[in-house]
Design an enzyme around this catalytic site. Sequence first.
Site, PDB file in Angstrom:
ATOM      1  N   MET A 143      43.888  39.786  36.432  1.00  5.37           N
ATOM      2  CA  MET A 143      43.303  38.867  35.463  1.00  5.37           C
ATOM      3  C   MET A 143      44.304  38.416  34.386  1.00  5.37           C
ATOM      4  SD  MET A 143      39.651  39.053  33.512  1.00  5.37           S
ATOM      5  CE  MET A 143      39.978  40.570  32.620  1.00  5.37           C
TER       6      MET A 143
ATOM      7  N   ILE B  50      38.681  31.834  39.935  1.00  6.15           N
ATOM      8  CA  ILE B  50      37.773  32.465  38.978  1.00  6.15           C
ATOM      9  C   ILE B  50      38.640  33.271  38.010  1.00  6.15           C
ATOM     10  CG2 ILE B  50      35.761  33.950  38.688  1.00  6.15           C
ATOM     11  CD1 ILE B  50      35.172  33.505  41.642  1.00  6.15           C
ATOM     12  N   GLU B  51      38.220  33.355  36.748  1.00  2.00           N
ATOM     13  CA  GLU B  51      39.064  34.012  35.751  1.00  2.00           C
ATOM     14  C   GLU B  51      39.237  35.504  35.980  1.00  2.00           C
ATOM     15  OE1 GLU B  51      35.195  32.937  33.443  1.00  2.00           O
ATOM     16  OE2 GLU B  51      36.363  32.097  35.087  1.00  2.00           O
ATOM     17  N   SER B  52      38.505  36.072  36.922  1.00  2.00           N
ATOM     18  CA  SER B  52      38.775  37.457  37.307  1.00  2.00           C
ATOM     19  C   SER B  52      40.123  37.587  38.002  1.00  2.00           C
ATOM     20  CB  SER B  52      37.678  37.973  38.243  1.00  2.00           C
ATOM     21  OG  SER B  52      37.642  37.204  39.441  1.00  2.00           O
TER      22      SER B  52
END
Length: 519
Positions: free
Chosen positions: A352, A325-327
């Site tokens: 991130m 996930i882009e987090s």
Amino acid sequence: MPKVITSREAAALVQDNMTVAVGGFITYGVPEDCLVSLQKRYVETSSPKDLTLLHIAAVGDGAEGGANHFGEPGLCKRMICAHIGLEPRLNALAVSNQIEAFLIPQGVASHLTRAIAGKKPGVLTHVGLKTFCDPRLEGCKANQAARDGGHEVVELVHIGEKDYLLYKSMPIDVCFVKGVLADESGNISLKGEANITEQLELAAAAHNSGGIVVVEVEKLVQAGTIPANEVAIHGFMVDYVVVGDPAYTRQCLAYEGYRAEMCGALKIPVSEVAPAPFDVRKLIARRCAFEIQAGQLVNLGLGVPDLVGKILAEEGCSDAITLSIESGVLGGVTLGGTLLGGTINPESIYKMPDIFDIYDGGGIDAGFLGAAEIDAMGNVNVSKFAGRVVGPGGFINITQNAKKVCFAGTFTAGKMQIEIRDGKLDIVKDGGSIKFKKALEQVTYSGEYAAEAGQEALYVTERAVFKLTPKGIMLTEIAPGVDLQRDILDKMEFRPLIAEEVKEMDSRIFRDEKMGLTL
């Protein structure tokens, strides 16, 4: 040594016309107590006003939390961020042109914090070319107020024979970020957070801009009690510490308390994760799962795509790939909605900005994203539609750099009734809004750019699958029970290319039992 102050005192540090940066990812890592106090101060005193708001990812709960506290008319004159889909109060100001709205790719925004900290002119990148971010199209300007204001956040530059975009740095006057622990020397620990976004980079950017760094934490501890390898922000950069109200200052705004399985402190059995309901969304996610191969790094976006992780867990395939996930979270079972950004049983939690380095360099094997509008040439819009200004989030970084992309969503939009009977689709009532359109309101994904790069792209719906070709999108599969003319072609504003042999989608997708998926 930083000063410990209240959230109201922290809010009083912000003056008119300042640039204020706020950390957080949707409902994680949000300095909520400080933001609540800033909003209260403005409502009571009409000060500060005309702020420029910078935040990286979406920071909101879809209601009042997070960056929504900046949604008071007059509080901000400009915002520069990646996504406001979960910030309805800011969204309303953008749509009504009460604020200049500039929406930039999330990875760019993340890396911009590093550029500001390093006193660099900005972020030079290919990300955003031939999308609305490109100055030859809209230059990241999301509304008329931004177009009329004269401010520019990006410019086109040429190096050698190639085009690039330069997203410009700006000084930060005040930043608000959230930590978990602060010691008496101002050292900050993030241990126990479900993701780690840009807390360090924002603090460095504000500090090196001569600005003020405020860190909201859950607890103050004695100096020297945080182990050195757990200090995420050293005290020399921290000006003020706020010990937040527990009602606001927690691991995630979307739930109370602390969930150890979200930060890797323990693992729970995957069997405890409830399966996705057998509906149209699950059908689409199931079809997407067939595009994944063992050993791949896979990114999942918001909406239908975030169900793909649940499908893999149900099928016992999660361990065969790495979900991202882009987090910055890697591995585990993905969560959706306002819990997107965290996973159950994560394997690793990167910062991130670090994960976007991997993304931008082509590290993603397959990315699964949503789509609000699609045109004949394969262009996709997710950032501005149906009277909403949403923004791209990490969509552009992911879709322009992944080896394969799958755009997943229902074929039409709006209220619909679609039943699954005897392994077939029965479209009782279709959605009232067409998604396959002659012209898009905004270009967030360029089919032309993808074709030039040789990228593989699929468009997956519950009733049909299309693929991108150099001449446009081509219909390749239809669902059992679906009529090609009535249910597909009549519900498109253009006629797609049609494969010589249109296949029927795998029948396993349409039965309420495990598919026996192998990667």
